[in-house]
Design an enzyme around this catalytic site. Structure first.
Site, PDB file in Angstrom:
ATOM      1  N   SER A  81       0.841  -1.190   0.000  1.00 42.76           N
ATOM      2  CA  SER A  81       0.000   0.000   0.000  1.00 42.76           C
ATOM      3  C   SER A  81       0.875   1.238   0.000  1.00 42.76           C
ATOM      4  CB  SER A  81      -0.915   0.009   1.218  1.00 42.76           C
ATOM      5  OG  SER A  81      -0.130   0.261   2.371  1.00 42.76           O
ATOM      6  N   LYS A  82       0.220   2.380  -0.036  1.00 45.47           N
ATOM      7  CA  LYS A  82       0.929   3.661  -0.171  1.00 45.47           C
ATOM      8  C   LYS A  82       2.006   3.857   0.878  1.00 45.47           C
ATOM      9  CE  LYS A  82      -2.100   6.750  -2.663  1.00 45.47           C
ATOM     10  NZ  LYS A  82      -3.320   7.499  -2.549  1.00 45.47           N
ATOM     11  N   ARG A  83       1.789   3.287   2.059  1.00 45.58           N
ATOM     12  CA  ARG A  83       2.801   3.568   3.080  1.00 45.58           C
ATOM     13  C   ARG A  83       4.136   2.880   2.797  1.00 45.58           C
ATOM     14  NH1 ARG A  83       2.540  -0.314   7.372  1.00 45.58           N
ATOM     15  NH2 ARG A  83       1.120  -1.941   6.702  1.00 45.58           N
ATOM     16  N   HIS A  84       4.143   1.980   1.835  1.00 42.55           N
ATOM     17  CA  HIS A  84       5.413   1.353   1.452  1.00 42.55           C
ATOM     18  C   HIS A  84       6.183   2.200   0.442  1.00 42.55           C
ATOM     19  CE1 HIS A  84       3.091  -2.319   2.777  1.00 42.55           C
ATOM     20  NE2 HIS A  84       4.161  -2.343   3.535  1.00 42.55           N
ATOM     21  N   GLY A  85       5.538   3.202  -0.120  1.00 42.10           N
ATOM     22  CA  GLY A  85       6.185   4.033  -1.141  1.00 42.10           C
ATOM     23  C   GLY A  85       5.216   4.275  -2.275  1.00 42.10           C
TER      24      GLY A  85
END
Ligand code: GLU
Length: 483
Positions: A254-258
């Site tokens: 998800s977005k929190r991984h990049g």
């Protein structure tokens, strides 16, 4: 192209193109194209509340950029269109009614209030099948009154439904666990659960390729095929895509991984070909003689990609690996293509004394992504402050004193040059080594520090000098001498 094998990519236009969706599109495309089959794009826009303006264009432009060309779909047409579900509303109602007639679905008139009440009493219990056994007359009466309705699937109350997934093997569930799910909503639109089955059938889809989040709902879809008496398609569910967390664990990407959208990755200077190559490997592994390389163009992939080589274990998206792949792709680009693309990432002002093309070519083999250009080019534009201890170098036997002597010799030699290119500079500087009886490495080291202010640079001293030009070179040597 023929229709012996037909796959589709069926995104909902609810936002940007997540890398997981792009992988689904890629695998679906490759499964069809490996056998010269047909690849369809279908837009699943029946969830009207989740529609995002422009999302359909993002889907189409992503497929165009990555060259996942569809044979049938919106814009290009085809004999099984339209390919946008909101334009197929009537078709779904017709098929839902067929199921009602054959006893596999029913009208439900339960009010919102009643359903909310049910949910309050038992949040996990689901629908209580209140309308499942209404008589024909009651139904007719309610319809005549114009009561709002939905149509629900009448699930078998006993037995078990199983199917064999091409990747995950046999998947099944006891029918009692299945909810009488809604097929047609009160707004006249079908649910995804229903319309994708109708479309897959009508469009002749032979292989349903999609993310594994649908693995456990597929028995319900298989039952719909059975209810119509249609042969089931082959299901190919793809492994989960995970991202690496800071603590070393993994969780759903998800977005929190990049950056996880194709657009964001491209804006960050990743090349579409490198992204495609990398994501091809997220859940698929070449076998036999194809396994000698990790580098595959789309054309290669069409040849070697098979369903048998898809893995069911979760795939971890590794940004470092993608960066490496991308760097390799950048290295291999032909100069002109690289230069024109690289210039799109030159978001800083470049003095006319700088040889921009040469600067960019020096960076070509030394960046992972194009957005690194600004950072890597900074020292060409402005000499960073540095300490004179940087001149010391054991390997080349350089001391600050030797560096001083080298620079003093270099200044007049360089001043005399009328042609200031790499070769002329190099030849001029070689004399210094002879004169001072030191290694040419010592000369180059001293000058490289002077003109860059850095211990590690893309390119050697003479290349850097050529890029920044004579005047700036002399100025930087002056700065070094002052130190
Ligand atoms: N519209 C669904 C999605 O975007 C498609 C799932 C499928 O391929 O059946 O997740």
């Amino acid at each position: 192209m023929d229709r012996n094998i037909v796959t589709r990519f069926a995104p909902s236009p609810t936002g940007y193109m997540h890398i997981g969706n792009l992988r689904t599109a890629l695998y679906s495309f490759l499964i069809a194209k490996h056998q010269d089959g047909c690849f369809i794009l279908r837009i699943e826009d029946t969830d009207r509340e989740r529609l995002v303006e422009g999302a359909e264009d993002v889907i189409k432009s992503t497929l165009a950029t990555t060259k996942l060309t569809y044979d049938e779909g919106p814009d290009v047409g085809g004999e099984h269109g339209p390919y946008v579900q909101s334009q197929r509303k009537e078709i779904y109602m017709e098929y839902a009614k067929k199921l009602v007639e054959s006893g596999h679905a029913y009208y439900c008139f339960c009010t919102k209030e009643r359903l909310e009440q049910l949910h309050e009493e038992d949040a996990t219990g689901g629908y209580d099948r209140h309308c499942r056994n209404l008589s024909k007359e009651e139904v007719a009466e309610n319809l005549a009154k114009g009561l709002p309705f939905v149509i629900r699937q009448k699930m078998p109350l006993e037995g078990r439904t199983t199917y064999t997934d091409a990747v995950f093997g046999e998947i099944g569930c006891d029918n009692v666990e299945l909810q009488d799910q809604i097929l047609m909503k009160a707004d006249g639109y079908p649910t995804y659960n229903f319309c994708h089955v109708i479309d897959d059938y009508l469009m002749g889809v032979t292989h349903v390729v999609r993310g594994s989040e649908y693995l456990t709902s597929t028995p319900k879809y298989a039952l719909l095929y059975d209810s119509f008496g249609w042969p089931r398609p082959i299901y190919v569910h793809l492994p989960l895509l995970m991202g690496k967390n800071a603590d070393g664990s993994v969780s759903k990407l998800s977005k929190r991984h990049g950056a996880v959208s194709f657009q964001d990755l491209v804006a960050d200077g990743y090349l579409p070909e490198a992204i495609i190559n990398y994501i091809a490997l997220l859940g698929w592994c070449p076998k036999g003689e194809d396994a000698t390389t990790e580098f595959f163009s789309l054309e290669d992939l069409k040849k070697v990609f098979t369903i048998e080589a898809i893995n069911k274990s979760p795939a971890v998206f590794d940004f470092d690996k993608l960066l490496w792949f991308n760097g390799e792709y950048i290295k291999k680009m032909d100069k002109d293509t690289y230069l024109s693309l690289a210039k799109e990432f030159v978001n800083f002002s470049v003095p006319s004394s700088i040889q921009l093309d040469k600067l960019l070519l020096l960076l070509q083999g030394r960046i992972g992504k194009l957005s690194e250009i600004a950072e890597k080019a900074a020292f060409f534009l402005a000499l960073p402050d540095y300490d004179k201890s940087l001149f010391e170098n054991k390997k080349n036997k350089v001391t600050p004193d030797l560096a001083l002597a080298v620079l003093q010799e270099a200044l007049p030699l360089l001043e005399q040059l009328t042609v200031f290119d790499n070769d002329s500079i190099y030849n001029a500087l070689l004399q210094i080594a002879e004169k001072l009886s030191c290694k040419s490495g010592a000369v180059m080291w001293s000058l490289r520090i002077a003109v860059s202010g850095l211990a590690v640079t893309p390119g050697g001293a003479t290349e850097i000098m050529e890029v920044i030009g004579k005047e700036e070179t002399l100025r930087r040597i002056g700065v070094a001498l002052a130190k």
